[in-house]
Design a protein around this motif. Structure first.
Motif, mmCIF file in Angstrom:
data_model
loop_
_atom_site.group_PDB
_atom_site.id
_atom_site.type_symbol
_atom_site.label_atom_id
_atom_site.label_comp_id
_atom_site.label_asym_id
_atom_site.label_seq_id
_atom_site.Cartn_x
_atom_site.Cartn_y
_atom_site.Cartn_z
ATOM 1 N N SER A 20 0.807 -1.127 -0.207
ATOM 2 C CA SER A 20 0.102 0.086 -0.083
ATOM 3 C C SER A 20 0.792 1.350 -0.148
ATOM 4 C CB SER A 20 -0.835 0.085 1.226
ATOM 5 O OG SER A 20 -1.918 -1.091 1.308
ATOM 6 N N HIS A 21 0.408 2.384 -0.651
ATOM 7 C CA HIS A 21 1.143 3.561 -0.640
ATOM 8 C C HIS A 21 0.294 4.622 -0.003
ATOM 9 C CE1 HIS A 21 3.563 6.910 -2.567
ATOM 10 N NE2 HIS A 21 4.392 6.174 -2.601
ATOM 11 N N LYS A 47 -1.657 2.179 -3.893
ATOM 12 C CA LYS A 47 -1.057 1.050 -4.159
ATOM 13 C C LYS A 47 0.330 1.148 -4.979
ATOM 14 C CE LYS A 47 -4.421 -1.485 -1.822
ATOM 15 N NZ LYS A 47 -5.407 -0.385 -1.688
ATOM 16 N N PHE A 48 1.202 0.306 -4.498
ATOM 17 C CA PHE A 48 2.182 0.373 -5.487
ATOM 18 C C PHE A 48 2.818 -1.014 -5.713
ATOM 19 C CE2 PHE A 48 6.762 0.615 -6.530
ATOM 20 C CZ PHE A 48 6.913 1.891 -7.198
ATOM 21 N N TRP A 100 5.627 -2.992 -7.207
ATOM 22 C CA TRP A 100 7.073 -2.792 -7.658
ATOM 23 C C TRP A 100 7.678 -3.624 -8.534
ATOM 24 C CZ3 TRP A 100 11.285 -3.558 -3.566
ATOM 25 C CH2 TRP A 100 12.745 -3.115 -4.127
ATOM 26 N N HIS A 147 1.190 2.312 -9.851
ATOM 27 C CA HIS A 147 0.335 2.764 -8.903
ATOM 28 C C HIS A 147 -0.637 3.693 -9.095
ATOM 29 C CE1 HIS A 147 2.398 6.838 -9.438
ATOM 30 N NE2 HIS A 147 3.571 6.246 -9.345
#
Length: 245
Positions: A141-142, A147-148, A150, A184
């Motif tokens: 979560s960002h 959200k992220f 990667w 994201h």
């Protein structure tokens, strides 16, 4: 005489150890700064293992329309999902992310890119979105962008292009390759960035928060499986896309 020889050997040994420690520390620092790849990736970057060119993974999705835009992934795929069959295609010139299941297109989402979207990413700060084949490294979560997801940029292919650009004089020798590239959402209330195709990121792929939440693993286990981080993601070059349209 014997004592002197032993003393010399010890000095040589100590010198070698110190040089090894200093060299390892220096290499580690250059790796941390993004100027050199980790030692584990060195054989792949130098093509000591294999160095075949990247090949397209997904079939070309014809047209610019978003596929199944009004239907949820749960409705389209059900609950029993094999994450090994999930992959993602991102087409820069169409501003579109398409999720595939077993190499069949399931649903598309509108996306935007780095503020300098033309061409492949070569170094940190060029604000380009990298192109090629990637896997998902981690998910979290960002606080700012919902959200992220990667990605594993830089890959060995990324490092080769980075060094070629430096040798060719198009990239400064002291610029790092960069990292922390992913998929994201947008700042709260920022869906218009996607609707207006405003390329606002530093190189990441950005979706509406509702959309990134749908593909992010929650109770609907899209990626949560044995090989959850082996999702193939392909980012197409803009020029290549224009050629097939």
């Amino acid at each position: 005489m014997v004592v002197r020889n032993i003393s010399k050997k010890r000095k040589h040994l100590v010198t070698l150890i110190l040089l090894s420690v200093c060299g390892s520390t220096f290499y580690f620092l250059l790796t941390r700064l993004g100027l050199l790849m980790p030692l584990s990736e060195l054989p792949s970057v130098l093509c000591l293992n294999s160095c075949s060119p990247e090949r397209p993974v997904h079939p070309v999705v014809r047209g610019k329309q978003l596929l199944n835009n009004g239907r949820s992934l749960r409705e389209l795929l059900g609950n029993n999902i094999d994450s090994k069959k999930v992959s993602i295609l991102i087409e820069k010139s169409k501003y579109k992310l398409t999720l595939f299941y077993n190499f069949k297109p399931i649903k598309s989402y509108p996306v935007v890119f780095g503020s300098n979207p033309n061409g492949d990413k070569l170094y940190e700060g060029d604000q380009k979105t990298p192109e090629g084949l990637y896997h998902i490294r981690d998910l979290y979560s960002h606080p700012d962008w919902s959200k992220f997801i990667w990605l594993d940029y830089p890959t060995p292919h990324s490092w080769r292009e980075h060094f070629q650009a430096k040798l060719g004089g198009t990239v400064n020798l002291f610029l790092p390759i960069g990292g922390q590239v992913g998929i994201h959402g947008v700042p709260s209330g920022g869906d218009d960035l996607i609707e207006n195709r405003s390329n606002w990121t530093w190189g990441c792929i950005s979706l509406k928060n509702h959309d990134v939440n749908e593909i992010y693993p929650t109770e609907f286990s899209l990626f949560r499986a044995e090989n959850e981080l082996q999702i193939v993601l392909q980012v197409l070059k803009r020029l290549a896309e224009r050629a097939v349209r």
